[in-house]
Design an enzyme around this catalytic site. Structure first.
Site, PDB file in Angstrom:
ATOM      1  N   SER A 165      50.756  16.968  30.846  1.00  0.00           N
ATOM      2  CA  SER A 165      51.671  16.738  31.955  1.00  0.00           C
ATOM      3  C   SER A 165      51.686  15.262  32.311  1.00  0.00           C
ATOM      4  O   SER A 165      50.708  14.539  32.100  1.00  0.00           O
ATOM      5  CB  SER A 165      51.219  17.546  33.177  1.00  0.00           C
ATOM      6  OG  SER A 165      51.957  17.202  34.323  1.00  0.00           O
ATOM      7  N   TYR A 191      43.838  18.563  38.832  1.00  0.00           N
ATOM      8  CA  TYR A 191      44.879  18.827  37.841  1.00  0.00           C
ATOM      9  C   TYR A 191      45.028  17.631  36.912  1.00  0.00           C
ATOM     10  O   TYR A 191      45.080  17.781  35.681  1.00  0.00           O
ATOM     11  CB  TYR A 191      46.194  19.122  38.554  1.00  0.00           C
ATOM     12  CG  TYR A 191      47.348  19.408  37.626  1.00  0.00           C
ATOM     13  CD1 TYR A 191      47.458  20.626  36.973  1.00  0.00           C
ATOM     14  CD2 TYR A 191      48.351  18.462  37.415  1.00  0.00           C
ATOM     15  CE1 TYR A 191      48.525  20.899  36.126  1.00  0.00           C
ATOM     16  CE2 TYR A 191      49.428  18.729  36.575  1.00  0.00           C
ATOM     17  CZ  TYR A 191      49.511  19.943  35.933  1.00  0.00           C
ATOM     18  OH  TYR A 191      50.568  20.211  35.096  1.00  0.00           O
TER      19      TYR A 191
END
Length: 331
Positions: A165, A191
């Protein structure tokens, strides 16, 4: 002469002809996957489901491991060439059992797509004490890849895809405290750490595995409308990030830049199948193209060099072996 992507040696666009608007149907056009075998984690929802449909319709046999078999059956109904198996990425024994069952079939594995992931979750740890985003988004794919290595090697020409990501830019990897034992938990930092780990794994795996015909890639699928990734996120968090207005509606300027699911899965499919990548590995991709290096201090398109750093990559490999209890010898 450089033969790996450490420090971003190959990290520049190669003229794929695709862009942020390109879809899975466009990037798979003309590619026949008959006889190929793929495994797609998280393949019963969102961009994983779109990836499964695309690969299966191109002729591949696609195995989808899922925690909830009944839910997965409903989502995958009607798609040809799909096999469904049980696996829970938060349970290391479940990962081992799935991998062993596949290995017992004696089949080669041409595509391993580590797509499954979680985001915006509260602080949790698995039964080993590992923070849940690190465990699910990265260590599970390290373990699964390690266990399936004999089948990847058997294929003689295979690819391992790690869905990372742009969120890797939220945080470097904290080698001193990866499980937030001594600092306050921040969900986006966790994350970011997990996705930085995906990039480091891709570059290190590629360097170790390319002599066996196995290439590795990481990618940013884009910001996508209609996935389940935000199912645990609070409205308050989205409002603080400026994504939603006071009534909980996505701001128009944000909505205008979101990808559709077929656009979001396009980079995964491109990394898995493009002949342009036959001689290039270890790269981070976005918009169905090799991404450029990002040197800005803010979150921008491209990849941060700390997530392609050789020392970090080798250090993470050793830490991953320690955290999982698995010695991943690429031999």
């Amino acid at each position: 002469m450089k033969t790996n992507n450490y420090q971003g040696a190959f990290q520049k666009p190669i003229g794929s002809g695709f862009n942020a608007k390109s879809t899975t149907n466009e990037v798979i056009k003309g590619i026949d996957l008959t006889g190929k075998i793929a495994i797609v984690t998280g393949g019963n929802t969102g961009i994983g489901l779109e990836t499964v449909k695309t690969l299966a319709n191109a002729g591949a046999t696609v195995i989808v491991p899922a925690r909830d078999i009944e839910k997965a059956k409903k989502k995958l109904d009607g798609i040809p060439n799909v096999e469904l198996e049980i696996m829970d990425l938060m349970n290391p024994d479940s990962i081992d059992a799935f991998a062993q069952k596949f290995l017992s079939s004696q089949r080669p594995l041409h595509l391993l797509i580590n797509n499954a992931g979680i985001m915006w979750v509260p602080y949790r740890r698995d039964n080993r004490g590992i923070e849940s985003q690190l465990a699910t988004n990265y260590l599970a794919q390290f373990q699964l890849t390690a266990r399936l290595w004999p089948a990847l090697k058997k294929a003689e020409s295979a690819r391992v895809i790690s869905v990372s990501s742009q969120g890797h830019q939220f945080g470097t990897f904290d080698f001193d405290d990866p499980n937030f034992l001594h600092k306050e938990y921040e969900t986006l930092q966790a994350y970011g750490q997990s996705k930085t780990a995906c990039n480091l794994f891709a570059v290190e795996l590629d360097n170790r595995s390319k002599e066996f015909g196995v290439r590795s890639y990481s990618l940013h699928p884009g910001s996508i409308n209609g996935t389940e990734l935000a199912r645990e996120a609070s409205l308050d968090l989205f409002q603080k990030m400026g994504l939603c207005d006071a009534d909980g509606n996505i701001r128009p300027e944000i909505l205008a830049n979101l990808k559709t699911i077929p656009q979001g899965a396009a980079t995964t499919v491109w990394c898995a199948t493009s002949p342009l990548l036959d001689a290039i590995g270890g790269v981070y991709c976005e918009d169905a193209e090799i991404a450029s290096i990002s040197t800005e201090p803010s979150v921008t398109p491209g990849v941060k060099l700390y997530s392609l750093d050789e020392d970090n990559a080798k250090r993470l490999w050793l830490l991953s072996e320690e955290m999982t209890g698995i010695t991943f010898d690429v031999l």
